[in-house]
Design a protein around this motif. Structure first.
Motif, PDB file in Angstrom:
ATOM      1  N   ILE A  38       1.940  14.121  50.157  1.00  0.00           N
ATOM      2  CA  ILE A  38       2.715  13.428  51.194  1.00  0.00           C
ATOM      3  C   ILE A  38       4.176  13.334  50.779  1.00  0.00           C
ATOM      4  O   ILE A  38       5.089  13.580  51.577  1.00  0.00           O
ATOM      5  N   LEU A  39       4.391  12.993  49.514  1.00  0.00           N
ATOM      6  CA  LEU A  39       5.755  12.929  48.992  1.00  0.00           C
ATOM      7  C   LEU A  39       6.434  14.303  49.068  1.00  0.00           C
ATOM      8  O   LEU A  39       7.612  14.398  49.434  1.00  0.00           O
ATOM      9  N   LEU A  40       5.700  15.357  48.757  1.00  0.00           N
ATOM     10  CA  LEU A  40       6.236  16.715  48.843  1.00  0.00           C
ATOM     11  C   LEU A  40       6.621  17.049  50.285  1.00  0.00           C
ATOM     12  O   LEU A  40       7.703  17.583  50.534  1.00  0.00           O
ATOM     13  N   LEU A  41       5.757  16.716  51.245  1.00  0.00           N
ATOM     14  CA  LEU A  41       6.054  17.004  52.648  1.00  0.00           C
ATOM     15  C   LEU A  41       7.281  16.232  53.131  1.00  0.00           C
ATOM     16  O   LEU A  41       8.150  16.794  53.809  1.00  0.00           O
ATOM     17  N   LEU A  42       7.353  14.961  52.784  1.00  0.00           N
ATOM     18  CA  LEU A  42       8.513  14.157  53.196  1.00  0.00           C
ATOM     19  C   LEU A  42       9.808  14.667  52.565  1.00  0.00           C
ATOM     20  O   LEU A  42      10.857  14.702  53.218  1.00  0.00           O
ATOM     21  N   SER A  43       9.719  15.072  51.303  1.00  0.00           N
ATOM     22  CA  SER A  43      10.921  15.589  50.637  1.00  0.00           C
ATOM     23  C   SER A  43      11.369  16.902  51.272  1.00  0.00           C
ATOM     24  O   SER A  43      12.568  17.145  51.419  1.00  0.00           O
ATOM     25  N   ARG A  44      10.423  17.728  51.690  1.00  0.00           N
ATOM     26  CA  ARG A  44      10.779  19.001  52.336  1.00  0.00           C
ATOM     27  C   ARG A  44      11.467  18.770  53.680  1.00  0.00           C
ATOM     28  O   ARG A  44      12.406  19.473  54.030  1.00  0.00           O
ATOM     29  N   VAL A  45      11.006  17.780  54.424  1.00  0.00           N
ATOM     30  CA  VAL A  45      11.657  17.452  55.698  1.00  0.00           C
ATOM     31  C   VAL A  45      13.077  16.939  55.444  1.00  0.00           C
ATOM     32  O   VAL A  45      14.026  17.340  56.133  1.00  0.00           O
ATOM     33  N   LEU A  46      13.232  16.079  54.446  1.00  0.00           N
ATOM     34  CA  LEU A  46      14.559  15.562  54.101  1.00  0.00           C
ATOM     35  C   LEU A  46      15.485  16.683  53.639  1.00  0.00           C
ATOM     36  O   LEU A  46      16.630  16.792  54.089  1.00  0.00           O
ATOM     37  N   PHE A  47      14.995  17.547  52.745  1.00  0.00           N
ATOM     38  CA  PHE A  47      15.812  18.649  52.240  1.00  0.00           C
ATOM     39  C   PHE A  47      16.173  19.622  53.356  1.00  0.00           C
ATOM     40  O   PHE A  47      17.282  20.159  53.390  1.00  0.00           O
ATOM     41  N   LEU A  48      15.244  19.859  54.267  1.00  0.00           N
ATOM     42  CA  LEU A  48      15.519  20.729  55.413  1.00  0.00           C
ATOM     43  C   LEU A  48      16.624  20.128  56.275  1.00  0.00           C
ATOM     44  O   LEU A  48      17.540  20.840  56.704  1.00  0.00           O
ATOM     45  N   ALA A  49      16.573  18.827  56.505  1.00  0.00           N
ATOM     46  CA  ALA A  49      17.592  18.160  57.323  1.00  0.00           C
ATOM     47  C   ALA A  49      18.971  18.236  56.657  1.00  0.00           C
ATOM     48  O   ALA A  49      19.976  18.533  57.325  1.00  0.00           O
ATOM     49  N   VAL A  50      19.038  17.987  55.361  1.00  0.00           N
ATOM     50  CA  VAL A  50      20.319  18.038  54.649  1.00  0.00           C
ATOM     51  C   VAL A  50      20.876  19.456  54.657  1.00  0.00           C
ATOM     52  O   VAL A  50      22.069  19.676  54.933  1.00  0.00           O
ATOM     53  N   THR A  51      20.030  20.436  54.390  1.00  0.00           N
ATOM     54  CA  THR A  51      20.471  21.827  54.365  1.00  0.00           C
ATOM     55  C   THR A  51      20.981  22.272  55.731  1.00  0.00           C
ATOM     56  O   THR A  51      22.023  22.920  55.840  1.00  0.00           O
ATOM     57  N   MET A  52      20.266  21.909  56.787  1.00  0.00           N
ATOM     58  CA  MET A  52      20.696  22.302  58.132  1.00  0.00           C
ATOM     59  C   MET A  52      21.988  21.579  58.534  1.00  0.00           C
ATOM     60  O   MET A  52      22.809  22.144  59.250  1.00  0.00           O
ATOM     61  N   ALA A  53      22.166  20.355  58.063  1.00  0.00           N
ATOM     62  CA  ALA A  53      23.415  19.637  58.354  1.00  0.00           C
ATOM     63  C   ALA A  53      24.604  20.356  57.709  1.00  0.00           C
ATOM     64  O   ALA A  53      25.647  20.546  58.347  1.00  0.00           O
ATOM     65  N   TYR A  54      24.443  20.765  56.447  1.00  0.00           N
ATOM     66  CA  TYR A  54      25.512  21.520  55.793  1.00  0.00           C
ATOM     67  C   TYR A  54      25.730  22.862  56.492  1.00  0.00           C
ATOM     68  O   TYR A  54      26.874  23.306  56.660  1.00  0.00           O
ATOM     69  N   TYR A  55      24.673  23.530  56.869  1.00  0.00           N
ATOM     70  CA  TYR A  55      24.791  24.807  57.569  1.00  0.00           C
ATOM     71  C   TYR A  55      25.558  24.631  58.880  1.00  0.00           C
ATOM     72  O   TYR A  55      26.446  25.413  59.206  1.00  0.00           O
ATOM     73  N   TYR A  56      25.235  23.574  59.612  1.00  0.00           N
ATOM     74  CA  TYR A  56      25.908  23.305  60.881  1.00  0.00           C
ATOM     75  C   TYR A  56      27.391  23.006  60.662  1.00  0.00           C
ATOM     76  O   TYR A  56      28.261  23.549  61.339  1.00  0.00           O
ATOM     77  N   HIS A  57      27.702  22.141  59.707  1.00  0.00           N
ATOM     78  CA  HIS A  57      29.099  21.775  59.461  1.00  0.00           C
ATOM     79  C   HIS A  57      29.926  22.932  58.929  1.00  0.00           C
ATOM     80  O   HIS A  57      31.113  23.027  59.229  1.00  0.00           O
ATOM     81  N   LEU A  58      29.313  23.804  58.169  1.00  0.00           N
ATOM     82  CA  LEU A  58      30.042  24.960  57.632  1.00  0.00           C
ATOM     83  C   LEU A  58      30.332  25.965  58.734  1.00  0.00           C
ATOM     84  O   LEU A  58      31.335  26.661  58.696  1.00  0.00           O
ATOM     85  N   GLY A  59      29.475  26.033  59.744  1.00  0.00           N
ATOM     86  CA  GLY A  59      29.652  27.011  60.810  1.00  0.00           C
ATOM     87  C   GLY A  59      30.536  26.543  61.946  1.00  0.00           C
ATOM     88  O   GLY A  59      30.895  27.334  62.818  1.00  0.00           O
ATOM     89  N   ARG A  60      30.924  25.263  61.956  1.00  0.00           N
ATOM     90  CA  ARG A  60      31.782  24.754  63.030  1.00  0.00           C
ATOM     91  C   ARG A  60      33.180  25.336  62.928  1.00  0.00           C
ATOM     92  O   ARG A  60      33.670  25.632  61.850  1.00  0.00           O
ATOM     93  N   LYS A  61      33.802  25.470  64.075  1.00  0.00           N
ATOM     94  CA  LYS A  61      35.197  25.924  64.103  1.00  0.00           C
ATOM     95  C   LYS A  61      36.090  24.758  63.709  1.00  0.00           C
ATOM     96  O   LYS A  61      35.892  23.642  64.174  1.00  0.00           O
ATOM     97  N   PRO A  62      37.085  25.001  62.863  1.00  0.00           N
ATOM     98  CA  PRO A  62      37.978  23.901  62.487  1.00  0.00           C
ATOM     99  C   PRO A  62      38.824  23.467  63.683  1.00  0.00           C
ATOM    100  O   PRO A  62      39.201  24.277  64.518  1.00  0.00           O
ATOM    101  N   LYS A  63      39.128  22.167  63.751  1.00  0.00           N
ATOM    102  CA  LYS A  63      39.935  21.633  64.844  1.00  0.00           C
ATOM    103  C   LYS A  63      41.393  21.969  64.609  1.00  0.00           C
ATOM    104  O   LYS A  63      41.886  21.884  63.495  1.00  0.00           O
ATOM    105  N   LYS A  64      42.072  22.339  65.676  1.00  0.00           N
ATOM    106  CA  LYS A  64      43.505  22.596  65.582  1.00  0.00           C
ATOM    107  C   LYS A  64      44.246  21.270  65.571  1.00  0.00           C
ATOM    108  O   LYS A  64      43.929  20.370  66.339  1.00  0.00           O
ATOM    109  N   ILE A  65      45.202  21.182  64.705  1.00  0.00           N
ATOM    110  CA  ILE A  65      45.970  19.927  64.620  1.00  0.00           C
ATOM    111  C   ILE A  65      47.289  20.109  65.324  1.00  0.00           C
ATOM    112  O   ILE A  65      47.941  21.070  65.287  1.00  0.00           O
TER     113      ILE A  65
END
Length: 189
Positions: free
Chosen positions: A162-189
């Motif tokens: 159960i701990l392994l499954l929960l950790s995999r869901v957490l790690f998947l969420a963190v990894t996808m968050a970084y993937y999403y933020h890295l792929g965003r277009k930077p805002k023009k200032i």
């Protein structure tokens, strides 16, 4: 014929002659602002462009996450290769009844992913970091599915699993968050 001594050469100090220096820079076309508002220090930088435009704006903690992932993948891979029975017993709380070949193959695959993680840690290219994060996310997703199906098949739910499954869901969420933020277009200032 006696040779006459030459008079000392008069050197112009362009570093100290501000007007001459500004005229030279104006003729070369450097020092002023271009259309983007950038000030170029030399003709070469003006022609090649500013490399800061192409630099990756990394999310906070990305390198630390890649380091943590690389170390984690390497340690688990080493455990699976060297102590396959122990790793299986920790997760499923039962002794490995069949050969340990499957756990060792898992360790080899995990070691390959660890090498990808180490490569992603030391690169500055955005696309390589994105593929590294995507590989990691795929691994966490597949491991979650395979572990869930295995637990349903054997009909038990150990705490470690159960701990392994929960950790995999957490790690998947963190990894996808970084993937999403890295792929965003930077805002023009």
């Amino acid at each position: 014929m006696a040779s006459k001594p030459h008079p000392p050469l008069m050197k112009k100090h362009s570093q100290t002659d501000l007007i001459s220096r500004l005229k030279s820079r104006k003729i070369l076309g450097v020092g002023g602002e271009d259309d983007d508002g950038e000030v170029h220090r030399s003709k070469i930088s003006q022609m090649l462009g500013n490399e800061m435009k192409f630099a990756v704006r990394e999310p906070i903690g990305l390198r630390m996450w890649l380091l943590t992932s690389a170390v984690g993948f390497t340690v688990i891979a080493a455990m699976a290769l060297v102590f396959p029975n122990h790793l299986y017993e920790v997760v499923f709380e039962e002794e490995l009844s069949t050969t340990s070949l499957s756990v060792r193959l898992y360790g080899g695959a995990l070691l390959s992913l660890a090498l990808i993680m180490w490569n992603g840690l030391y690169t500055a290219e955005k696309i390589i970091i994105q593929w590294t994060l995507l590989s990691e996310a795929c691994y966490f997703g597949v491991q979650f599915l395979v572990t869930s199906i295995t637990l349903v098949e054997i009909g038990m739910l150990p705490n470690a699993a159960i701990l392994l499954l929960l950790s995999r869901v957490l790690f998947l969420a963190v990894t996808m968050a970084y993937y999403y933020h890295l792929g965003r277009k930077p805002k023009k200032i």
